[in-house]
Every structure is written in structure tokens, then in C-alpha cells.
Design a protein around this motif. Structure first.
Motif, PDB file in Angstrom:
ATOM      1  N   PHE A   1       0.831  -1.213   0.000  1.00  0.00           N
ATOM      2  CA  PHE A   1       0.000   0.000   0.000  1.00  0.00           C
ATOM      3  C   PHE A   1       0.858   1.252   0.000  1.00  0.00           C
ATOM      4  CE2 PHE A   1      -2.095   3.439   2.283  1.00  0.00           C
ATOM      5  CZ  PHE A   1      -3.277   3.561   1.562  1.00  0.00           C
ATOM      6  N   ASN A   2       1.835   1.295   0.895  1.00  0.00           N
ATOM      7  CA  ASN A   2       2.659   2.504   1.017  1.00  0.00           C
ATOM      8  C   ASN A   2       3.509   2.750  -0.219  1.00  0.00           C
ATOM      9  OD1 ASN A   2       1.704   3.103   3.613  1.00  0.00           O
ATOM     10  ND2 ASN A   2       3.245   1.812   4.599  1.00  0.00           N
ATOM     11  N   GLN A   3       4.104   1.699  -0.770  1.00  0.00           N
ATOM     12  CA  GLN A   3       4.912   1.875  -1.977  1.00  0.00           C
ATOM     13  C   GLN A   3       4.055   2.329  -3.155  1.00  0.00           C
ATOM     14  OE1 GLN A   3       7.093  -1.712  -2.799  1.00  0.00           O
ATOM     15  NE2 GLN A   3       8.656  -1.302  -1.257  1.00  0.00           N
ATOM     16  N   SER A   4       2.877   1.750  -3.310  1.00  0.00           N
ATOM     17  CA  SER A   4       1.993   2.132  -4.416  1.00  0.00           C
ATOM     18  C   SER A   4       1.590   3.601  -4.295  1.00  0.00           C
ATOM     19  CB  SER A   4       0.747   1.245  -4.430  1.00  0.00           C
ATOM     20  OG  SER A   4       1.089  -0.104  -4.584  1.00  0.00           O
ATOM     21  N   ARG A   5       1.225   4.003  -3.103  1.00  0.00           N
ATOM     22  CA  ARG A   5       0.836   5.400  -2.875  1.00  0.00           C
ATOM     23  C   ARG A   5       2.010   6.335  -3.147  1.00  0.00           C
ATOM     24  NH1 ARG A   5      -0.372   6.616   3.188  1.00  0.00           N
ATOM     25  NH2 ARG A   5       1.860   6.128   3.176  1.00  0.00           N
ATOM     26  N   ASN A   6       3.196   5.962  -2.659  1.00  0.00           N
ATOM     27  CA  ASN A   6       4.365   6.822  -2.850  1.00  0.00           C
ATOM     28  C   ASN A   6       4.724   6.968  -4.321  1.00  0.00           C
ATOM     29  OD1 ASN A   6       4.484   7.087  -0.102  1.00  0.00           O
ATOM     30  ND2 ASN A   6       6.250   5.741   0.186  1.00  0.00           N
TER      31      ASN A   6
ATOM     32  N   PHE B   1       2.718   6.833  -6.880  1.00  0.00           N
ATOM     33  CA  PHE B   1       1.730   7.680  -7.543  1.00  0.00           C
ATOM     34  C   PHE B   1       1.971   9.162  -7.282  1.00  0.00           C
ATOM     35  CE2 PHE B   1      -1.180   3.952  -8.045  1.00  0.00           C
ATOM     36  CZ  PHE B   1      -1.381   4.103  -9.409  1.00  0.00           C
ATOM     37  N   VAL B   2       2.484   9.502  -6.112  1.00  0.00           N
ATOM     38  CA  VAL B   2       2.703  10.925  -5.795  1.00  0.00           C
ATOM     39  C   VAL B   2       4.146  11.340  -6.022  1.00  0.00           C
ATOM     40  CG1 VAL B   2       0.797  10.950  -4.155  1.00  0.00           C
ATOM     41  CG2 VAL B   2       3.115  10.493  -3.321  1.00  0.00           C
ATOM     42  N   GLY B   3       4.969  10.429  -6.541  1.00  0.00           N
ATOM     43  CA  GLY B   3       6.349  10.780  -6.871  1.00  0.00           C
ATOM     44  C   GLY B   3       7.332  10.683  -5.729  1.00  0.00           C
ATOM     45  N   ASP B   4       6.942  10.021  -4.632  1.00  0.00           N
ATOM     46  CA  ASP B   4       7.852   9.850  -3.501  1.00  0.00           C
ATOM     47  C   ASP B   4       8.663   8.560  -3.649  1.00  0.00           C
ATOM     48  OD1 ASP B   4       6.949  12.158  -2.358  1.00  0.00           O
ATOM     49  OD2 ASP B   4       5.585  11.191  -0.934  1.00  0.00           O
ATOM     50  N   SER B   5       9.617   8.373  -2.769  1.00  0.00           N
ATOM     51  CA  SER B   5      10.472   7.185  -2.796  1.00  0.00           C
ATOM     52  C   SER B   5       9.668   5.935  -2.457  1.00  0.00           C
ATOM     53  CB  SER B   5      11.618   7.353  -1.796  1.00  0.00           C
ATOM     54  OG  SER B   5      12.332   6.145  -1.640  1.00  0.00           O
ATOM     55  N   ALA B   6      10.007   4.832  -3.128  1.00  0.00           N
ATOM     56  CA  ALA B   6       9.340   3.552  -2.865  1.00  0.00           C
ATOM     57  C   ALA B   6      10.346   2.552  -2.307  1.00  0.00           C
ATOM     58  CB  ALA B   6       8.690   3.023  -4.129  1.00  0.00           C
ATOM     59  N   GLU B   7      11.127   2.963  -1.350  1.00  0.00           N
ATOM     60  CA  GLU B   7      12.133   2.080  -0.761  1.00  0.00           C
ATOM     61  C   GLU B   7      11.486   0.914  -0.026  1.00  0.00           C
ATOM     62  OE1 GLU B   7      14.832   4.193   1.696  1.00  0.00           O
ATOM     63  OE2 GLU B   7      15.525   5.544   0.107  1.00  0.00           O
ATOM     64  N   SER B   8      12.177  -0.223  -0.050  1.00  0.00           N
ATOM     65  CA  SER B   8      11.672  -1.431   0.600  1.00  0.00           C
ATOM     66  C   SER B   8      12.179  -1.507   2.030  1.00  0.00           C
ATOM     67  CB  SER B   8      12.121  -2.667  -0.168  1.00  0.00           C
ATOM     68  OG  SER B   8      11.614  -2.647  -1.487  1.00  0.00           O
TER      69      SER B   8
ATOM     70  N   PHE C   1      10.396  -4.060   4.187  1.00  0.00           N
ATOM     71  CA  PHE C   1      10.010  -5.406   4.591  1.00  0.00           C
ATOM     72  C   PHE C   1      10.462  -6.459   3.589  1.00  0.00           C
ATOM     73  CE2 PHE C   1       6.741  -8.827   4.751  1.00  0.00           C
ATOM     74  CZ  PHE C   1       7.020  -9.304   6.014  1.00  0.00           C
ATOM     75  N   TYR C   2      10.153  -6.263   2.324  1.00  0.00           N
ATOM     76  CA  TYR C   2      10.578  -7.189   1.273  1.00  0.00           C
ATOM     77  C   TYR C   2      11.986  -6.849   0.788  1.00  0.00           C
ATOM     78  CZ  TYR C   2       5.730  -8.794   0.961  1.00  0.00           C
ATOM     79  OH  TYR C   2       4.497  -9.322   1.241  1.00  0.00           O
ATOM     80  N   PRO C   3      12.695  -7.828   0.211  1.00  0.00           N
ATOM     81  CA  PRO C   3      14.067  -7.564  -0.239  1.00  0.00           C
ATOM     82  C   PRO C   3      14.139  -6.655  -1.459  1.00  0.00           C
ATOM     83  CG  PRO C   3      13.427  -9.801  -0.814  1.00  0.00           C
ATOM     84  CD  PRO C   3      12.351  -9.260   0.081  1.00  0.00           C
ATOM     85  N   LYS C   4      13.038  -6.555  -2.203  1.00  0.00           N
ATOM     86  CA  LYS C   4      12.977  -5.642  -3.349  1.00  0.00           C
ATOM     87  C   LYS C   4      11.600  -4.999  -3.376  1.00  0.00           C
ATOM     88  CE  LYS C   4      16.519  -7.685  -6.235  1.00  0.00           C
ATOM     89  NZ  LYS C   4      17.095  -7.663  -7.581  1.00  0.00           N
ATOM     90  N   GLN C   5      11.448  -3.970  -4.207  1.00  0.00           N
ATOM     91  CA  GLN C   5      10.165  -3.291  -4.337  1.00  0.00           C
ATOM     92  C   GLN C   5       9.088  -4.288  -4.750  1.00  0.00           C
ATOM     93  OE1 GLN C   5      10.089   0.369  -6.782  1.00  0.00           O
ATOM     94  NE2 GLN C   5       8.253  -0.453  -7.777  1.00  0.00           N
TER      95      GLN C   5
END
Length: 341
Positions: free
Chosen positions: A173-178, A180-187, A189-193
Motif C-alpha cells: 500500500f505505502n509503496q503504491s501510494r508513494n 503515484f505521488v512521486g515519492d520514494s518507494a524504498e523497501s 520489509f521485502y528484499p525488493k520493491q
């Protein structure tokens, strides 16, 4: 008379689903207890849609004496610490963790597949629930194995993030939202995005290059269905919130056509065949959420091997892959072994 049932890990995704399904299926209850770690002690949670509220009790202080069944959904550490204690108190444990699955004295049960194996539960008073991806696969394989004898299975899974728990769902959820708004999608919990990506890695890597999740599918299928079946798996995490999918290639001992396989599966317990050879004539994970069934689509013959079939298998992993299967085991236990007058 009804049963006194404990749900351990009641505040987690699977524990809440267990409470929901106990309510939906009108499991014969005299009393239900919601138990979790000290962090959740005193929290109030709903008992399904019944309107009843339960106060969460600390597992460390819980006395299992006098309780009939404990559904454990709190992970291997909690099961290791408390399942033997519950079993010794006379409370039959149905454990969703991987801890006891390969214990020869603990039956590993999918009620539609090997209900007869439940007879061995008294050795430890513990019953194991299989891995989510294994459970749905063997429901589809069992009737085909009975009809034509399965020699070999090659399965690739597409497993939703809810299989990792709340942290996995939050990360998607957080990566998808980020993104969409142009923010970082750093992982974190998981080893990759995970958002807009797939990760061919679930659980720890083993010495042979497979992962523990892949190993589980191999050994659990053999224990539940037939030790002679050869199984190889590739398990992949995908950006889906709920619902596991599997592409399954099967090689049989005897000839079986696609139409015959469809006909067999349509009459099989726990299976729903949705297989129209047209756009949209199949089931996807979004459509299986909240359903009890294991859905089978895209049944077709594989001309590259003798007596080969391909199929697509989808199920709600929080239900058939975990909570529903545990409640079905409890229902079977009640009908066959714990009848109350």
C-alpha cells in the motif's frame, strides 16, 4: 452441546478471519476466547458479524484447561511455546504455523483430501494446517490423482502479500501510494520493491537454491496426497493484496483429457470450475476474495508430455489457505472425534 474454542493470534489477519468463519459457518460454540500476545491484551475485537465483542486475553496467562479446541494463528514461536501446553491440558490444537507440519506424529490435514489422516491426532493432540499455497493446490489435485494417478507436478505460484501478514500488505500500500505521488518507494520489509513488481523469493533460501516456501510445497504435497508424486515449485510474491494463484502442470500415469478433468473437478468438494475459453472466462485473485472455494480455470492438455494437463488455480489464501481450512478441521474433529452429547 457446543464446544469451547480458543483463537490464538486473534488480532492478526488469519486470527480475525478464523473468528469471522466460525461465525459465518455457525460452528457449534458454547464459548470462544480471543487470545494474543501481551501487546494486544485488553483490546476489543469483533466476533465475526455476530455483533458480539471479545476482550483479548494475554496468551502467557491463559489456562487451556477445560477448553476443547485451540486454533493457533500466531506463528511458529508462539506455537512452540504454547501449543504443547494447550495439548497437555486436553485442548486439541489446530496449528497454522509450519512448526509441526512434518512431524510424523502430527497429521497434516486438508479435509477434502485426507480426512482419514486425522485419526492419528491423539499422539500429540496437535493437528497441523498446511502452507497456504499447498492447501489450495492439493484440493485441485486430489480428484485428478484419484482418477488418473499423478506422476509429476510443476507449479509456479503468484502469491499475494497478505501471505506475509500485515507488514507485507502495508508495504504494498505505502509503496503504491508513494509511486503515484512521486515519492520514494524504498523497501523496508521485502528484499525488493513489491509495488508494480514481482519477487521470485518467499521465505529463506536453502542450500540447493530453492526457497523454504518451495520446499514446503514439495514435502507437504507428498505428506498430504502421495509420497510418490514428484513436485517442483517456483514461488513468487506478486503485488496483490489477497488471493494466491498457481499455474500447475501435471503429468499423469494414465490418459486424462481436459474435458474429463473439468467434469471430475466440477463434482469435487471444495472446487469451483470457471473455465470458458473467452476473454474473462476464468477467475483472478480479486474475484476469489471472501469465497470458500478453490477455483480452477484454463484446464487444457499439454502436448509436450504424455498424459499432461495444465490448469490455473486461485483461492483466498486467508481463507482456504489458512483460516477456513483450520475451521474445517475443527468441524471434522467435532463430527468424528469430539462429539458431545
Amino acid at each position: 452441546m457446543g464446544y469451547r474454542v480458543v483463537v490464538v493470534g486473534a488480532t492478526g489477519n488469519v486470527g480475525r478471519e478464523m473468528l469471522q468463519i466460525l461465525s459465518e459457518r455457525q460452528f457449534p460454540l458454547d464459548e470462544v476466547a480471543a487470545v494474543a500476545s501481551s501487546r494486544s491484551q485488553g483490546d476489543i475485537i469483533d466476533f465475526g458479524d455476530s455483533g458480539e465483542e471479545l476482550k483479548v486475553v494475554n496468551i502467557d496467562n491463559f489456562d487451556f484447561t477445560g477448553w476443547d479446541i485451540a486454533l493457533f494463528a500466531a506463528g511458529s514461536a508462539a506455537s512452540k511455546a504454547h501449543a504443547p501446553r494447550a495439548a497437555a491440558a486436553g485442548c486439541t490444537v489446530i496449528d497454522n504455523s509450519s512448526l509441526y507440519r512434518m512431524d510424523p506424529d502430527v497429521p497434516l490435514i486438508v479435509p477434502e483430501v485426507n480426512p482419514e489422516a486425522l485419526a492419528g491426532y491423539k499422539a500429540r493432540n496437535i493437528i497441523a494446517n498446511p502452507n497456504c499455497s499447498t492447501a489450495q493446490m492439493v484440493v485441485a489435485l486430489k480428484p485428478l490423482h484419484d482418477a488418473a494417478g499423478i506422476k509429476r507436478v510443476v507449479v509456479s505460484t503468484y502469491q499475494s502479500v497478505s501471505g506475509s501478514g500485515k507488514q507485507g500488505m502495508d508495504e504494498l500500500f505505502n509503496q503504491s501510494r508513494n509511486i503515484f505521488v512521486g515519492d520514494s518507494a524504498e523497501s523496508a520489509f521485502y528484499p525488493k520493491q513489491i509495488a508494480f513488481n514481482v519477487i521470485p523469493h518467499i521465505d529463506d533460501f536453502l542450500d540447493d537454491g530453492s526457497t523454504k516456501e518451495e520446499w514446503k510445497m514439495v514435502v507437504e504435497t507428498k505428506k498430504i496426497l502421495d509420497p510418490r508424486i514428484k513436485v517442483t515449485a517456483t514461488c513468487v510474491r506478486v503485488p496483490v493484496f489477497v488471493g494466491h494463484s498457481e499455474s500447475i502442470n501435471i503429468e499423469f500415469e494414465r490418459e486424462i483429457g481436459a474435458q474429463e478433468a473439468q467434469d471430475i473437478l466440477r463434482e469435487s468438494p471444495g472446487v469451483m470450475v470457471i473455465d470458458k475459453r473467452e476473454p474473462g472466462g476464468y477467475i483472478t485473485p480479486v474475484e476469489c476474495v471472501g469465497d470458500y472455494a478453490t477455483f480452477v480455470s484454463r484446464v487444457r492438455e499439454d502436448p509436450t508430455v504424455e498424459n499432461g494437463l495444465n490448469l490455473w488455480c486461485v483461492s483466498d489464501n486467508l481463507r482456504k489457505g489458512a483460516a477456513l481450512n483450520a475451521v474445517q478441521i475443527a468441524e471434522l474433529l467435532g463430527r468424528k472425534h469430539l462429539q458431545k452429547g
